[in-house]
Motif scaffolding. Structure first.
Motif, mmCIF file in Angstrom:
data_model
loop_
_atom_site.group_PDB
_atom_site.id
_atom_site.type_symbol
_atom_site.label_atom_id
_atom_site.label_comp_id
_atom_site.label_asym_id
_atom_site.label_seq_id
_atom_site.Cartn_x
_atom_site.Cartn_y
_atom_site.Cartn_z
ATOM 1 N N GLU A 70 49.371 -14.315 27.461
ATOM 2 C CA GLU A 70 49.059 -15.898 28.258
ATOM 3 C C GLU A 70 50.302 -16.709 27.942
ATOM 4 O OE1 GLU A 70 44.291 -16.205 28.229
ATOM 5 O OE2 GLU A 70 45.368 -16.683 26.445
ATOM 6 N N GLN A 71 50.974 -16.765 26.614
ATOM 7 C CA GLN A 71 52.243 -17.383 26.488
ATOM 8 C C GLN A 71 53.275 -16.978 27.273
ATOM 9 O OE1 GLN A 71 52.373 -20.314 24.418
ATOM 10 N NE2 GLN A 71 54.349 -20.450 25.355
ATOM 11 N N ARG A 72 53.419 -15.648 27.483
ATOM 12 C CA ARG A 72 54.356 -14.986 28.495
ATOM 13 C C ARG A 72 54.149 -15.516 29.737
ATOM 14 N NH1 ARG A 72 58.989 -12.529 27.551
ATOM 15 N NH2 ARG A 72 58.582 -10.715 29.063
ATOM 16 N N GLU A 73 52.842 -15.498 30.255
ATOM 17 C CA GLU A 73 52.515 -16.009 31.467
ATOM 18 C C GLU A 73 52.815 -17.260 31.957
ATOM 19 O OE1 GLU A 73 48.459 -15.950 34.455
ATOM 20 O OE2 GLU A 73 48.428 -15.438 32.265
ATOM 21 N N LEU A 74 52.535 -18.237 30.999
ATOM 22 C CA LEU A 74 52.802 -19.715 31.066
ATOM 23 C C LEU A 74 54.449 -19.701 31.001
ATOM 24 C CD1 LEU A 74 52.159 -22.633 31.103
ATOM 25 C CD2 LEU A 74 52.273 -22.478 28.555
#
Length: 606
Positions: free
Chosen positions: A540-544
């Motif tokens: 999710e951090q990568r997605e953000l």
């Protein structure tokens, strides 16, 4: 189920004209009835009689003891200088609640209908907000039965959708007069049509409006078949009489009397089956072959400091039927006045074909001279009307638009709104047109006339621009929609359903974004140790981290599609335009979803 109100043999006439006769009908506490019928059938009058505002010529009606009844008239009248809060407090004056309780009820009701300011003068409100306030005033007393006369008048499409939602979840019974067919379909479960074509003076069908249409066709077909059967029996009886009946016998006397009754029945059936007259509309196109009739290129128009539309591109060609959609005040009427040449654009170019013949229907009916008689309005130069190279007497022309001969010498000002609209339609029919522009043509027209209007507009060979809040009319006629939002944006849609889906998707995205923002604020104000928000995972951090780029790519794709949609070559190709409209809808939904997801991830970022 409990009976609320019963009408018994009601009859009402105006001068020598009978509106309805011997109407007997009941309404119960589950009532959700649509009252329909042609103009002049007495729908509004029947509501006023039930509300106690008029008295019938004969007959009576009884109500349940302590019945609480509210009435919403077509015209919304408020005391001069009143505010929304004062209007609702005044409506509770005869109640038993304390003043502070009445104030709380008023505040809750104003919040329910969407008012964010309650201290503004009512006269400063738009027609749509005045209508909402009138509905609130009718509901504040918690009626058992609500009578609504044309409640969608002055409401824009979003206002009509709001009213649909309100009535669909209503805990009270209601009877409403409306010509809006989608509205009837969505909120009523019984239809009652006042019409002397029926033996009882009305036809009542349980079910949706579409159920009513099916059952009505079956009823009328059976009535025609009954006429044919009675006519056959009458012919046989007439032949028997001609052979010379022996009137001395009791049996022969009885048969002669029976033949007389059958002839009376046949005459009544003929009158009922012939009574469903309809307006004869046929618009006259010039049939010019010019591919482009009117072109707008990068046109902009402002209202004060507010842009109504900017960079608007539009090509009107023969056969194109454009529907204009948008909330009240979004610029629909302004755009029409620009198309007719009454207004000039602030920027951009407006090109019209040489000798362009534009015919305009104005919802305010300012083209009418209300001091004229109907005869003069229909035929200003005498008693002869010329149409399509033929002449006819003004009385025959009047009958074509369902006017009675006794109305010919009446002033236009004394005619109903629907009758005044029919005069304008008669004017339009006599003028060959390249471009028809109709601003709310359905106002005050009954359903049979609307159906004829639809057919004539579909057959019109020129270009058409249609402004209406009637979703059925919009869907049936328009080959494409142009939606204005009053903030400078103009978007194209294939049909009303696509616009409605986009509206709902945007509302959901805005709600999700607001919810995410609220959660983020709550999380930032709470102590870290007390936080229960789930932190971002590695993925999710990568997605953000990639979200900003994804949004930029999605927005660029949307802008590219919008530019393609504004291309004159695309505007002239209806098949290609429909395809791109669908792609734009999908792209807009994607952008909204990405923004909502971005807000969610940001709110959970450590």
């Amino acid at each position: 189920m409990a009976l609320l109100l019963t009408c018994d043999h009601l009859t009402k006439s105006f001068a020598t004209r009978t509106l309805f006769k011997d109407i007997s009908i009941s309404f119960d506490d589950t009532e959700r009835t649509g009252l329909i019928g042609p103009n002049g059938s007495g729908k509004s009058t029947l509501l006023k009689i039930i509300a106690g505002l008029e008295t019938p010529d004969s007959g009576s009606f009884t109500t349940r003891r302590n019945l609480s009844l509210a009435y919403l008239p077509q015209q919304d009248v408020f005391p001069e200088g009143a505010t929304p809060m004062h209007a609702l407090l005044d409506a509770q004056r005869s109640g038993t609640d304390e003043e502070h309780e009445q104030a709380i009820k008023a505040e809750l009701m104003l919040g329910k209908i969407g008012f964010d300011r309650t201290d503004v003068p009512v006269e400063s409100l738009s027609g749509g907000w005045r209508k909402r306030l009138a509905i609130a005033r009718a509901l504040i007393g918690a009626p058992d039965l609500l009578l609504l006369d044309e409640p969608t008048n002055h409401l824009d499409v979003e206002g009509i959708l709001w009213l649909e939602k309100l009535l669909s979840s209503a805990s009270f019974a209601f009877v409403l007069v409306s010509h809006d067919r989608y509205f009837l379909e969505n909120v009523t479960h019984r239809a009652v049509e006042l019409n002397r074509s029926y033996a009882d003076g009305y036809l009542s069908i349980q079910g949706t409006y579409s159920d009513f249409l099916q059952k009505r066709d079956e009823y009328l077909s059976a009535q025609v078949a009954e006429q044919q059967a009675v006519a056959s029996r009458v012919r046989r009886e007439v032949e028997w009489l001609r052979r010379g009946a022996k009137a001395r016998t009791t049996k022969a006397k009885g048969r002669i009397q029976q033949a007389g009754r059958m002839m009376e029945d046949l005459a009544a059936l003929k009158e009922r089956n012939a009574g469903r007259g309809s307006v004869a509309l046929e618009f006259n196109a010039t049939e010019r072959q010019t591919r482009k009739l009117l072109v707008l290129k990068d046109v902009a128009k402002t209202l004060g400091d507010r842009p109504l539309f900017i960079h608007l591109n539009l090509v009107l060609s023969p056969g194109m039927k454009l529907g204009l959609l948008g909330p009240n005040g979004s610029g629909k009427t302004t755009l029409i006045r620009l198309l007719t040449g009454e207004l000039q654009a602030n920027a951009g170019e407006v090109w019209r074909a040489d000798g362009l013949r534009t015919v305009f229907f104005d919802q305010s009916r300012q083209q009418l001279d209300r001091s004229q008689t109907l005869r003069q309005a229909l035929s200003p130069t005498g008693d002869t009307v010329y149409w399509r190279g033929e002449s006819m007497h003004v009385s025959a022309w009047a009958r074509r638009f369902l006017f009675r001969l006794d109305q010919l010498d009446m002033p236009v000002s004394d005619l109903s709104g629907g009758e005044q609209s029919r005069i304008l339609l008669a004017h339009m029919m006599r003028q060959p047109a390249d471009l028809l522009i109709l601003d709310e043509p359905g106002n005050d027209l009954d359903i049979p006339t609307l159906e004829i209007l639809e057919e004539s507009l579909l057959e019109f060979g020129g270009a058409l621009v249609l402004v209406t809040h009637d979703r059925y009319l919009l869907d049936r006629i328009s080959s494409e929609l142009l939606a204005l939002d009053g903030q400078g944006n103009a978007r194209r849609f294939v049909d009303f359903s696509q616009w409605d889906a986009a509206r709902e998707a945007e509302a959901e995205a805005a709600t999700a974004a607001k919810s995410a923002s609220t959660k983020a604020e709550s999380a930032s104000s709470a102590r870290p140790i007390a936080s229960t928000t789930r932190r971002l995972t590695w993925s999710e951090q990568r997605e953000l981290e990639q979200m900003e780029e994804k949004v930029m790519v999605a927005e660029e794709g949307l802008h590219e599609l919008q530019r393609s949609m504004e291309d004159p070559a695309t505007l002239a190709d209806h098949v290609k335009l429909r395809k791109i409209c669908t792609q734009v809808d999908t792209a807009q939904t994607l952008v909204s979803e990405l923004y909502a997801r971005w807000q969610e991830l940001e709110s959970r970022k450590s």
